[in-house]
Structures are given as structure tokens and as C-alpha cells.
Write a protein that holds these residues in place. Sequence first.
Motif, PDB file in Angstrom:
ATOM      1  N   TYR A  79       0.792  -1.099  -0.222  1.00  0.00           N
ATOM      2  CA  TYR A  79      -0.142  -0.067   0.079  1.00  0.00           C
ATOM      3  C   TYR A  79       0.864   1.191  -0.075  1.00  0.00           C
ATOM      4  CZ  TYR A  79       1.052   0.598   4.959  1.00  0.00           C
ATOM      5  OH  TYR A  79       1.679   0.546   6.240  1.00  0.00           O
ATOM      6  N   ARG A  80       1.971   1.107   0.309  1.00  0.00           N
ATOM      7  CA  ARG A  80       3.062   2.435   0.534  1.00  0.00           C
ATOM      8  C   ARG A  80       3.393   2.708  -0.828  1.00  0.00           C
ATOM      9  NH1 ARG A  80       5.754  -0.294   5.757  1.00  0.00           N
ATOM     10  NH2 ARG A  80       5.291  -1.987   4.560  1.00  0.00           N
ATOM     11  N   GLN A  81       3.480   1.907  -1.839  1.00  0.00           N
ATOM     12  CA  GLN A  81       3.886   2.054  -3.262  1.00  0.00           C
ATOM     13  C   GLN A  81       2.890   2.553  -4.047  1.00  0.00           C
ATOM     14  OE1 GLN A  81       4.879  -1.995  -3.891  1.00  0.00           O
ATOM     15  NE2 GLN A  81       7.059  -1.682  -3.598  1.00  0.00           N
ATOM     16  N   LEU A  82       1.620   3.063  -3.554  1.00  0.00           N
ATOM     17  CA  LEU A  82       0.594   3.161  -4.387  1.00  0.00           C
ATOM     18  C   LEU A  82       0.402   4.725  -4.657  1.00  0.00           C
ATOM     19  CD1 LEU A  82      -2.371   1.213  -2.920  1.00  0.00           C
ATOM     20  CD2 LEU A  82      -0.874   0.588  -4.811  1.00  0.00           C
ATOM     21  N   GLY A  83      -0.160   5.204  -5.805  1.00  0.00           N
ATOM     22  CA  GLY A  83      -0.277   6.498  -6.084  1.00  0.00           C
ATOM     23  C   GLY A  83      -1.886   6.638  -6.793  1.00  0.00           C
ATOM     24  N   GLY A  84      -1.934   7.807  -7.063  1.00  0.00           N
ATOM     25  CA  GLY A  84      -3.353   8.180  -7.849  1.00  0.00           C
ATOM     26  C   GLY A  84      -4.424   8.623  -6.788  1.00  0.00           C
ATOM     27  N   ARG A  85      -5.680   8.765  -7.303  1.00  0.00           N
ATOM     28  CA  ARG A  85      -6.886   8.962  -6.380  1.00  0.00           C
ATOM     29  C   ARG A  85      -8.020   8.390  -6.904  1.00  0.00           C
ATOM     30  NH1 ARG A  85      -6.871  14.022  -3.518  1.00  0.00           N
ATOM     31  NH2 ARG A  85      -4.981  14.541  -2.882  1.00  0.00           N
ATOM     32  N   TYR A  86      -8.985   8.054  -5.808  1.00  0.00           N
ATOM     33  CA  TYR A  86      -9.912   7.129  -5.965  1.00  0.00           C
ATOM     34  C   TYR A  86     -11.082   7.765  -5.459  1.00  0.00           C
ATOM     35  CZ  TYR A  86      -6.140   4.140  -7.488  1.00  0.00           C
ATOM     36  OH  TYR A  86      -4.922   3.651  -8.135  1.00  0.00           O
ATOM     37  N   ASP A  87     -12.272   7.359  -6.021  1.00  0.00           N
ATOM     38  CA  ASP A  87     -13.470   7.976  -5.410  1.00  0.00           C
ATOM     39  C   ASP A  87     -13.827   7.132  -4.093  1.00  0.00           C
ATOM     40  OD1 ASP A  87     -14.177   9.406  -7.664  1.00  0.00           O
ATOM     41  OD2 ASP A  87     -14.574   7.584  -8.886  1.00  0.00           O
ATOM     42  N   ALA A  88     -13.276   5.899  -3.935  1.00  0.00           N
ATOM     43  CA  ALA A  88     -13.539   4.951  -2.859  1.00  0.00           C
ATOM     44  C   ALA A  88     -12.379   4.285  -2.678  1.00  0.00           C
ATOM     45  CB  ALA A  88     -14.835   4.399  -3.065  1.00  0.00           C
TER      46      ALA A  88
END
Length: 410
Positions: free
Chosen positions: A246-255
Motif C-alpha cells: 500500500y505504501r507504493q500506491l499513487g493516484g486518487r480514487y472515489d472510494a
Amino acid sequence: MARLPRASAVRTATARLLLRRALDGLPLRVAYPDGSMTGDGGPVLRLRDPEAFHRRIGAAGLIGFGESYMAGEWDAGPGDGPEAAGDLVGVLTVLAAHATELVPAGLQRLRGLWARRRPLAQANTPAGAKENIRRHYDLSNDLFALFLDETMTYSSALFAGLPARWDELADAQRHKIDRLLDLAAVGPGTRLLEIGTGWGELALRAAHRGARVRTVTLSEEQRDLAARRVAAAGLADRVTVELRDYRQLGGRYDAVVSVEMVEAVGAAYWPVYFRALAGLTAPGGRIALQTITMAHDRMLATARTHTWIDKYVFPGGLIPSMTALEGAAAGHGLRVTQDSAFGPHYAETLRIWRERFAGRAEEVRALGFDDVFRRMWEFYLAYAEAGFRAGYLDVRQLLLTAAPGPGEAR
């Protein structure tokens, strides 16, 4: 499991004395090999090898208690043989309900001197987290399939009513998932991130709603099976399954959704986890979590202690309190806006899993797992069930949203 440990005569005698005093004050009976029994009522803890039992506890405390069960040195009566059915959950429920009474107050204050500390090797660094997850979730998909239902969901179900039956479990798991997706307002076009894939059921149900799903896991076994299930359902264009921290994630999500994942994060990394949740959620987005919780004082008492469950089942994990979760979330601009607890449903989920597992002992052996492993797994499932039946543990679904800034409506 290690062979019978060395323990001084003093430690063994002290363990015998403390246990006798503690158990005598509980609604529990203790049966000895000579036929004698102490206690006035309640379930039976049957000692088959009292010397080994006390020696293990003298050497390793409560870790030794679980190891002694694994070695067959005690079990739950009635019954005469090592495979005899007994009320193990009943014994463990009594112990869980009286957890604060088992160790004298003076020794509790000196916990740091006698309780083992968590190994540094279990810290949930990126490399450590992958190894901790591998030790549990990569045991064998076939093993988990022996006791999970067709959805392959390994978290608490939410039943229509209690008590529950095996043939109600799959629908109860779908109901749990749908409620969490509703909480996150997942529907057509939703950009959804799932942290902790499991074996893919939540991602599949979200995709059937029309969401576009990115789901991540550190378990290679789970990733592979989840990806196959997605492909078989014809949903590969809507669901991406990744082996990623989870520490490698990027971007934006609605949920963003995460089911019983925070328990595996480790207390030192809860601020990192909630920072990630906040950063990955688009403005106006929603975060829906399912998490096991315990009372804050009990969490603090066990936070640095190396426990049986930590050693054998969930290395590096810690069950949080709501106080700890709310504090970690608030530190990153998040607040809990809905909270629904359903602990008795987890007790029933675990009972069904435990009974299913116990009934398939030969198939467990055929997969290459020996009798020590089988007893370890039975103890784990009973231990967890007892925690929920005693109210020592709870499980809840939470909705987190961004806390309003200065001057914004609350």
C-alpha cells in the motif's frame, strides 16, 4: 514448534502455583491424569502432561500455553483420547473473559520484565510485511479452501440471524461485502481501490456494480487465484490485481476499501497507513474499513508483547482499539462518521470455519500439514472465536471521510 523447552525448577514451580491460584477462581474445571478434578463447574481443561504443561508456561508464559496445546499436553474435556471432542472454545472463552485476572496485579505492572518482546524481524517494513503475509496467506490456497465457503472470503460474515449454519455462510459473506460497498457508495463508474485483495470476492462484486477496481495484495497465492477468478468472470477489463504494498500506491480514487487489513499493518505503521488512505482518496471520496478491535487498555498491554498468535499465526500484527484508530485517522485529516459493530457474527463465522476444518483433518494431512499444525490451527480458530464470545474482541465496519477544515460545516 520447538521441543520441550528448558525451564528452571523455580520458574516451573512458580507457573504451577500461579496457574492453580488463577484457575481455581474461575468457572472452570481442571482434570488431572490421576482422575482428580478441581473447580465447581464450567468447561473442563484436561491436563494430560501437567509437568510439561507447567514447564512450557514457566519458560514462555502464554506462548507456552498455546504450544502445550499444540503438543497435546492438554485439551478440553470430556473425552479420553487425544482426538476426543471437547469444549475448547468454552475453556478459552472463560480465560478470555477473565484475562485481566489471570496474572496478579503486581506481575502485570512488571510485564516488561517477564513478557517477551516482539521480534524486530517482524517489523512491517516493506520487506518485513511481505514476509509476514507470506507466512500466513501463502500457506496454501487449497488449505483455505477446505474450510472457507465458495466466495473464499476470510473475514467476518454478516448473517441475517444468529446462530448461523454453513449453508448460510456464502450469502452472509456477500451481504457483508455489499454493505461495505454501500458504505463506500460504490456504483457504476466508481474508481475503487481495495487494499488487501483476499481471494478477490470484493473486487468481483464491485466490478459487477460497474466500478473500475484496482486491488493490491502482498500474497502471491491470493494474487494468482484472484486474477484467475477475475478472468473467469470476464471482468479483466474492470479489475486489476497487483502484487504491491500500500505504501507504493499513487493516484486518487472515489472510494477506498480495506477489509481486516489494519490489524496486519502494525502499530508503528498505522500513521503511515492512514496517511496513505487520505492521500489516495479523491476530494469528497469515502473510505470504508472492516476491522477487528479490542479495548484500548488491553491493546496497550499487549502492544509490545510477543504472543502465541503473533508467533504462530499473524506475525507482526496487532489488533487496534477504536481510540488508536481514531487518533491515527485524525492525524491525517480523517474522521469516523459511521461505526457498526457485529462481534457475535464473527464468533459464528469462526465456529463454522473451525467445525469445517476439524471435519476435514484427513484432507489437511493429505496437503502435507502434520498433526501439530492441525492442532495449532484448531487452537487459533477456537482462540479467536473465544475472544469474540467473551467480548474481548469486536469487529466493525467504519466509514471515514475527510474532517472539515476550519470554518467548514460539520
